[in-house]
Scaffold this active site. Structure first.
Site, short mmCIF file in Angstrom:
data_model
loop_
_atom_site.label_atom_id
_atom_site.label_comp_id
_atom_site.label_asym_id
_atom_site.label_seq_id
_atom_site.Cartn_x
_atom_site.Cartn_y
_atom_site.Cartn_z
N ASP A 150 53.02 8.90 17.34
CA ASP A 150 51.62 9.27 17.12
C ASP A 150 51.32 10.66 17.67
O ASP A 150 52.03 11.17 18.54
CB ASP A 150 50.70 8.26 17.84
N ARG A 200 52.96 11.29 8.68
CA ARG A 200 51.64 10.67 8.52
C ARG A 200 50.60 11.79 8.71
O ARG A 200 50.58 12.44 9.76
CB ARG A 200 51.43 9.60 9.60
P1 FDA Z 1 36.34 9.82 7.99
O1 FDA Z 1 36.20 9.79 9.47
O2 FDA Z 1 35.67 10.91 7.23
O3 FDA Z 1 35.91 8.42 7.44
C1 FDA Z 1 35.85 8.13 6.05
C2 FDA Z 1 35.23 6.76 5.87
O4 FDA Z 1 36.11 5.78 6.43
C3 FDA Z 1 33.92 6.56 6.63
O5 FDA Z 1 32.83 7.02 5.85
C4 FDA Z 1 33.92 5.05 6.84
O6 FDA Z 1 33.58 4.38 5.65
C5 FDA Z 1 35.37 4.78 7.12
N1 FDA Z 1 35.68 4.87 8.58
C6 FDA Z 1 36.36 5.85 9.21
N2 FDA Z 1 36.47 5.59 10.54
C7 FDA Z 1 35.82 4.42 10.73
C8 FDA Z 1 35.60 3.60 11.88
N3 FDA Z 1 36.04 3.93 13.08
N4 FDA Z 1 34.88 2.45 11.72
C9 FDA Z 1 34.45 2.07 10.50
N5 FDA Z 1 34.62 2.81 9.37
C10 FDA Z 1 35.31 3.95 9.49
N6 FDA Z 1 44.43 10.24 14.84
C11 FDA Z 1 45.12 11.00 15.73
O7 FDA Z 1 44.57 11.95 16.28
N7 FDA Z 1 46.42 10.70 16.00
C12 FDA Z 1 47.08 9.68 15.39
O8 FDA Z 1 48.26 9.46 15.67
C13 FDA Z 1 46.38 8.90 14.45
N8 FDA Z 1 46.96 7.86 13.81
C14 FDA Z 1 46.31 7.24 12.77
C15 FDA Z 1 46.96 6.26 12.01
C16 FDA Z 1 46.33 5.72 10.92
C17 FDA Z 1 47.06 4.71 10.09
C18 FDA Z 1 45.00 6.10 10.57
C19 FDA Z 1 44.31 5.54 9.37
C20 FDA Z 1 44.34 7.01 11.36
C21 FDA Z 1 44.96 7.58 12.47
N9 FDA Z 1 44.30 8.48 13.28
C22 FDA Z 1 45.02 9.21 14.20
C23 FDA Z 1 42.81 8.58 13.22
C24 FDA Z 1 42.35 9.69 12.29
O9 FDA Z 1 42.68 10.94 12.85
C25 FDA Z 1 40.83 9.63 12.08
O10 FDA Z 1 40.17 9.78 13.30
C26 FDA Z 1 40.34 8.36 11.42
O11 FDA Z 1 41.25 7.89 10.46
C27 FDA Z 1 39.02 8.61 10.68
O12 FDA Z 1 39.20 9.58 9.70
P2 FDA Z 1 39.19 9.25 8.11
O13 FDA Z 1 40.28 10.07 7.49
O14 FDA Z 1 39.27 7.82 7.88
O15 FDA Z 1 37.87 9.92 7.55
#
Ligand code: FDA
Length: 324
Positions: A150, A200
């Protein structure tokens, strides 16, 4: 409900609160917190997580399990993290999971955080984290499980990528995470999109200064799509870690344009977030990996999930005053 943006003043406050011991004591002692945490963390013990893994595998998903814990402060804690992973991997060996494909793809993966393996300990932390990560990789290999490293805050990125490069010499399938909010990431994607590389791509979950990271959601989204294009056009295996419909559509568009079939990339989402979308992607024939965290040390992970979305925070605060 307004979207929670990187420029929202509450985000850095919540992320900073996630690093304060007194906030942790307060939040983790509240009886109601635990029931809310289960939305994102299916259980604190191994039995609960293995049960969840079985269920998700039966639904056609792939899995990445994270033993919660980060920023440990003693070598004994780092050793404890290793032992937790070894116990989990031993349990994985009993699951008899079919290989994903003839090319050696794996349904099971563990995600490790190097700060939980001692990376930041003074006097040789990086070497200790490498040694612990190698131990986990060897056991994972023996039970047919992939390993992902990660990404944490930007002060650790160089050290993390150094360790990943060393791990990949012995275990070429070790994956890592790149965070689209960092200015450096597009270049990192170019360097890490070679054959057998598994990357990732996520937006990034920490509070980062403007010198190193994009600050507005529009900039982060644009960076994500640029980075994704580099990975999709590259020779490795891109892993699209986002719940954002625009990123998911963008990935499908970029893959179509590059002639990359659905079995040469995967989507990844967190346990408990957009579960119906996760099921829809599986039904539509895409590869989908659910990131499943477990363990007692859920506080930092929980606070990052609250910081990502105002609805989560409102729900949490309402529960505290008895209005769930
Ligand atoms: P965004 O935050 O714009 O969200 C898009 C939509 O997704 C929102 O409108 C909502 O519908 C939904 N959503 C997102 N977060 C939500 C929440 N907490 N609760 C409810 N709904 C939510 N980061 C990092 O710094 N190091 C890492 O190693 C990882 N590893 C990782 C693994 C995996 C499998 C995922 C999916 C994510 C990570 N992350 C991470 C976290 C990532 O950086 C990020 O903070 C979150 O995924 C939220 O970003 P989105 O891309 O989902 O978009």
């Amino acid at each position: 409900m307004a979207r929670f943006t990187l420029t929202n003043p509450l985000r850095p406050i919540l992320l900073a609160a996630g690093r304060r011991a007194w906030v942790e004591r307060l939040v983790t002692r509240l009886p109601l917190t635990r029931s809310l945490v289960t939305r994102f963390v299916p259980g604190t013990d191994q039995v609960a997580v293995v049960e969840t893994v079985r269920r998700l595998l039966a639904e056609g998903r792939m899995i990445s399990v994270d033993y919660l814990g980060e920023g440990i402060t003693t070598a004994a804690e780092a050793q404890h993290t290793v032992e937790a992973y070894l116990a989990l991997l031993s349990e994985f060996s009993t699951l008899s999971v079919e290989p994903l494909d003839a090319a050696g793809g794996r349904r099971l993966e563990v995600s490790i955080k190097l700060s939980a393996l001692g990376q930041s300990l003074p006097g040789g932390g990086e070497a200790l984290a490498l040694e612990h990560a190698l131990t986990i990789c060897r056991e994972a290999e023996a039970v047919g499980c992939w390993v992902n490293v990660d990404a944490e805050d930007h002060t650790t990125t160089d050290s993390t990528l150094r360790i990943v490069r060393k791990l990949r010499k012995e275990f070429p399938d070790v994956a890592t995470v790149l965070q689209a909010y960092l200015h450096r990431t597009e270049q990192d994607c170019r360097e890490l999109s070679g054959p057998r590389s598994r990357i990732r791509l996520c937006k990034g979950a920490y509070s980062e200064p403007a010198e190193v990271a994009f600050q507005t959601p529009a900039e982060v989204d644009a960076s994500y799509l640029r980075c994704l294009e580099v990975l999709i056009q590259g020779e490795g295996y891109p892993m699209v870690a986002s719940h954002d419909p625009a990123m998911i559509d963008g990935a499908q568009r970029l893959a179509d344009r590059a002639g990359r079939p659905a079995d040469r990339f995967e989507f990844q989402m967190l346990y408990g977030i957009r579960d119906a979308e996760q099921a829809r992607l599986v039904d539509a024939g895409f590869r989908l990996r659910t990131y499943v965290p477990f363990g007692d040390d859920w506080f930092g992970y929980f606070m990052r999930r609250l910081a990502e979305r105002p609805a989560n925070l409102v729900f949490f605060l309402r529960s505290l005053v008895g209005r769930p």
